[in-house]
Design a protein around this motif. Structure first.
Motif, PDB file in Angstrom:
ATOM      1  N   ARG A 261       0.778  -1.285  -0.102  1.00 45.92           N
ATOM      2  CA  ARG A 261      -0.094   0.006   0.072  1.00 45.92           C
ATOM      3  C   ARG A 261       0.836   1.484  -0.045  1.00 45.92           C
ATOM      4  NH1 ARG A 261      -3.398   1.178   5.171  1.00 45.92           N
ATOM      5  NH2 ARG A 261      -4.341  -0.618   4.635  1.00 45.92           N
ATOM      6  N   GLU A 262       1.851   1.443   0.879  1.00 43.11           N
ATOM      7  CA  GLU A 262       2.543   2.637   0.881  1.00 43.11           C
ATOM      8  C   GLU A 262       3.539   2.810  -0.318  1.00 43.11           C
ATOM      9  OE1 GLU A 262       4.771  -0.708   3.193  1.00 43.11           O
ATOM     10  OE2 GLU A 262       2.743  -0.250   2.651  1.00 43.11           O
ATOM     11  N   LEU A 263       3.902   1.815  -1.014  1.00 42.44           N
ATOM     12  CA  LEU A 263       4.600   1.992  -2.057  1.00 42.44           C
ATOM     13  C   LEU A 263       3.646   2.481  -3.490  1.00 42.44           C
ATOM     14  CD1 LEU A 263       7.053   1.655  -4.245  1.00 42.44           C
ATOM     15  CD2 LEU A 263       6.210  -0.621  -4.631  1.00 42.44           C
ATOM     16  N   LEU A 264       2.543   1.979  -3.352  1.00 43.07           N
ATOM     17  CA  LEU A 264       1.309   2.400  -4.448  1.00 43.07           C
ATOM     18  C   LEU A 264       1.189   3.902  -4.050  1.00 43.07           C
ATOM     19  CD1 LEU A 264      -0.611  -0.558  -5.046  1.00 43.07           C
ATOM     20  CD2 LEU A 264       1.054  -0.006  -6.399  1.00 43.07           C
ATOM     21  N   HIS A 265       1.009   4.321  -2.992  1.00 40.93           N
ATOM     22  CA  HIS A 265       0.756   5.662  -2.452  1.00 40.93           C
ATOM     23  C   HIS A 265       1.660   6.860  -2.939  1.00 40.93           C
ATOM     24  CE1 HIS A 265      -3.412   5.688  -0.466  1.00 40.93           C
ATOM     25  NE2 HIS A 265      -3.361   4.125  -0.503  1.00 40.93           N
ATOM     26  N   SER A 266       3.083   6.098  -2.960  1.00 42.74           N
ATOM     27  CA  SER A 266       4.056   6.920  -3.032  1.00 42.74           C
ATOM     28  C   SER A 266       4.332   7.285  -4.624  1.00 42.74           C
ATOM     29  CB  SER A 266       5.249   6.518  -2.742  1.00 42.74           C
ATOM     30  OG  SER A 266       5.543   5.142  -3.382  1.00 42.74           O
ATOM     31  N   LEU A 267       3.804   6.360  -5.542  1.00 39.97           N
ATOM     32  CA  LEU A 267       4.049   6.520  -6.961  1.00 39.97           C
ATOM     33  C   LEU A 267       3.142   7.536  -7.731  1.00 39.97           C
ATOM     34  CD1 LEU A 267       4.659   2.690  -7.963  1.00 39.97           C
ATOM     35  CD2 LEU A 267       6.221   4.434  -7.066  1.00 39.97           C
ATOM     36  N   ARG A 268       3.436   8.274  -8.740  1.00 38.03           N
ATOM     37  CA  ARG A 268       2.784   9.177  -9.591  1.00 38.03           C
ATOM     38  C   ARG A 268       2.838   8.897 -10.974  1.00 38.03           C
ATOM     39  NH1 ARG A 268       0.285  11.281  -5.377  1.00 38.03           N
ATOM     40  NH2 ARG A 268      -0.565  12.554  -7.049  1.00 38.03           N
ATOM     41  N   PRO A 269       2.044   7.940 -11.252  1.00 31.35           N
ATOM     42  CA  PRO A 269       1.812   7.719 -12.703  1.00 31.35           C
ATOM     43  C   PRO A 269       1.168   8.661 -13.442  1.00 31.35           C
ATOM     44  CG  PRO A 269      -0.143   6.763 -11.342  1.00 31.35           C
ATOM     45  CD  PRO A 269       0.794   7.399 -10.349  1.00 31.35           C
ATOM     46  N   ASP A 270       1.451   8.747 -14.738  1.00 32.60           N
ATOM     47  CA  ASP A 270       0.625   9.876 -15.636  1.00 32.60           C
ATOM     48  C   ASP A 270      -0.655   9.497 -15.574  1.00 32.60           C
ATOM     49  OD1 ASP A 270       3.188  10.784 -16.343  1.00 32.60           O
ATOM     50  OD2 ASP A 270       3.356   9.731 -18.118  1.00 32.60           O
ATOM     51  N   LYS A 271      -1.523  10.442 -15.659  1.00 31.45           N
ATOM     52  CA  LYS A 271      -2.940  10.246 -15.666  1.00 31.45           C
ATOM     53  C   LYS A 271      -3.800  11.582 -16.105  1.00 31.45           C
ATOM     54  CE  LYS A 271      -5.209  11.139 -11.823  1.00 31.45           C
ATOM     55  NZ  LYS A 271      -5.331  12.578 -11.882  1.00 31.45           N
ATOM     56  N   LEU A 272      -4.994  11.445 -16.395  1.00 30.81           N
ATOM     57  CA  LEU A 272      -5.691  12.536 -17.098  1.00 30.81           C
ATOM     58  C   LEU A 272      -5.879  13.565 -15.594  1.00 30.81           C
ATOM     59  CD1 LEU A 272      -8.455  10.836 -19.215  1.00 30.81           C
ATOM     60  CD2 LEU A 272      -6.132  11.647 -19.758  1.00 30.81           C
ATOM     61  N   LEU A 273      -5.929  14.766 -15.821  1.00 33.48           N
ATOM     62  CA  LEU A 273      -6.018  15.913 -14.721  1.00 33.48           C
ATOM     63  C   LEU A 273      -7.354  15.675 -14.234  1.00 33.48           C
ATOM     64  CD1 LEU A 273      -5.280  18.313 -13.440  1.00 33.48           C
ATOM     65  CD2 LEU A 273      -6.302  19.584 -15.188  1.00 33.48           C
ATOM     66  N   PRO A 274      -8.610  15.379 -14.871  1.00 35.27           N
ATOM     67  CA  PRO A 274      -9.975  15.217 -13.841  1.00 35.27           C
ATOM     68  C   PRO A 274     -10.094  13.732 -13.363  1.00 35.27           C
ATOM     69  CG  PRO A 274     -10.350  15.969 -16.269  1.00 35.27           C
ATOM     70  CD  PRO A 274      -8.930  15.282 -16.038  1.00 35.27           C
ATOM     71  N   SER A 275      -9.323  13.060 -13.679  1.00 33.66           N
ATOM     72  CA  SER A 275      -9.502  11.523 -13.037  1.00 33.66           C
ATOM     73  C   SER A 275      -8.774  11.330 -11.687  1.00 33.66           C
ATOM     74  CB  SER A 275      -8.585  10.319 -13.983  1.00 33.66           C
ATOM     75  OG  SER A 275      -7.233  10.638 -13.787  1.00 33.66           O
ATOM     76  N   SER A 276      -9.484  10.430 -10.931  1.00 33.25           N
ATOM     77  CA  SER A 276      -9.226  10.387  -9.434  1.00 33.25           C
ATOM     78  C   SER A 276      -7.825  10.073  -9.350  1.00 33.25           C
ATOM     79  CB  SER A 276      -9.862   9.142  -9.099  1.00 33.25           C
ATOM     80  OG  SER A 276      -9.763   8.748  -7.614  1.00 33.25           O
ATOM     81  N   ASP A 277      -7.466  10.755  -8.242  1.00 32.91           N
ATOM     82  CA  ASP A 277      -5.985  10.601  -7.724  1.00 32.91           C
ATOM     83  C   ASP A 277      -5.969   9.341  -6.755  1.00 32.91           C
ATOM     84  OD1 ASP A 277      -3.041  11.334  -8.247  1.00 32.91           O
ATOM     85  OD2 ASP A 277      -3.342  12.370  -6.184  1.00 32.91           O
TER      86      ASP A 277
END
Length: 405
Positions: A238-254
């Protein structure tokens, strides 16, 4: 992958659940994708037969979609020993690994090293190689022993260094079935301060997966390899996934896991994936949680597949000119073989003409096939599934039309 259990599979009852088996073919193509039981087909149909819309609380369609997604995350978390909030869905395992590699590579650069294994399917090699090359990081290759098919701790240790950022290894070879000692490798990798990614696409079809026990930081699988529909699943700490910043669309959920999911999810396929997990959990009678029932079911499944696998390889060993390349001490019920004087494709075509589906090739394990000296032609692969039976094994051995030694 030997196991012992007091419970056995009712193979006849299992086979009755698979409409595709009515065609009468003996199927050994499960490593490339299993057949689908009626329960999974019905779940997909039901999902498509009810109102569906973008997820949300206001409409029946939105609520149905939300329930399907929530249920699928819980089911796959139970299968993988993970958490529902750490289950990511994608088009395929390959797509998810590419996305993960590009995301992690944002923090790599010249001087950093990434380790990949020649035992692996190319989907756990090329995304890492290409991501490393794009940022100037170095790729180091872990070989395996072609004589035994083993990938040991010594092979990984030989390429680790203080500059290693990530190591990617399969939990089971889709070509020859080898199951490396993943927890031991994880300890080595983490001791070097690196992340450990595990490809469980082939492994999850035959054994209980436990993210924490394996020591994986991230892990992928594909439901269509274990009786479900075509999609990919990624999970991780969980902590690793929360630390990653993949490319995503601006309006899509973070939020995690939605942060990693691009576009609208295939709700009907997620319903099918849940049904596949439930089908596996019910292979033998259980009275515990779904996770407990899955453990019990996979123990019984391993016993069934091990027996058939042993029978198949004992039979192949009596046939003149047949060479088996699946030799590791611990492996899935997957056998790669060749027949002297005949191209693998020719053997596969011969078998298909006799109602036996055993495909030929390198099966995207390009590096492994070349390491074994088989090149792009590879070999004939015979893999087992929950619906495999003694008659199937007999048909394969008889259909080869090879003299006995």
């Amino acid at each position: 992958m030997s196991s012992d259990t007091g419970q056995t599979l009712d193979v006849r009852a299992i086979r009755a659940c698979f409409p595709a088996l009515e065609a009468g073919t003996a199927r050994f193509d499960a490593p490339g994708g299993t057949q689908m039981p009626r329960q999974v087909i019905d779940a997909i149909t039901e999902a498509l037969s009810r109102p569906l819309a973008n997820r949300g609380p206001l409409t029946e369609g939105g609520r149905n979609a939300e329930a399907i997604v929530t249920g699928a995350r819980r089911a796959l978390a139970d299968l993988l020993g993970s958490e529902a909030g750490s289950v990511v869905f994608g088009r395929s395992a390959t797509q998810l690994v590419y996305d993960l590699a590009r995301t992690l590579a944002k923090d790599w650069g010249p001087g950093d090293e990434v380790v990949v294994s020649r035992l692996d399917h190319d989907s756990n090699i090329r995304p890492w190689v290409q991501a490393a090359e794009a940022v100037g990081a170095t790729v180091r290759w872990a070989d395996f022993d072609p004589a035994t098919g083993e990938l040991g701790a010594e092979h990984i240790e030989a390429v680790l260094s203080g500059r290693t950022r990530l190591v990617a290894v399969t939990a089971a070879s889709n070509l020859i079935g080898t199951c490396p000692d993943i927890p031991a490798l994880a300890a080595l990798v983490h001791g070097a301060g690196a992340l450990f990614h595990v490809d469980a696409v082939h492994y999850a079809s035959h054994a209980t997966v436990d993210l924490s026990a394996l020591g994986a930081d991230t892990l992928v699988c594909s439901p269509y390899k274990f009786l479900g529909p075509h999609l990919g699943v990624l999970t991780g700490r969980r902590e690793l996934l929360h630390s990653l910043r993949p490319d995503k669309l601006l309006p899509s959920s973070d939020a995690v896991p939605e942060r990693f999911e691009l576009g609208t999810l295939p709700y009907e396929l997620l319903a099918g994936a849940t049904a596949a997990v439930d089908f596996l959990a019910a292979l033998v009678p259980g009275t515990g949680s779904r996770r407990q029932d899955l453990r019990q079911a996979f123990t019984a499944l391993a016993s069934h597949e091990d027996r058939l696998h042993g029978r198949m390889e004992e039979g192949l060993a009596t046939l003149d000119g047949v060479t088996v390349y699946s030799r590791a001490a611990r492996r899935t019920p997957t056998t790669l073989f060749t027949v002297a004087g005949r191209m693998p494709e020719e053997v596969s075509r011969h078998l298909a003409g006799r109602g036996v589906d055993a495909p030929a090739g390198s099966f995207y394990a390009w590096e492994a096939s070349h390491r074994l000296g088989l090149g792009e032609e590879g070999g004939v692969r015979a893999g087992l599934a929950p619906y495999s039976c003694d008659e199937d094994v007999d048909r394969l051995l008889n259909a080869l039309d090879v003299p006995r030694r």
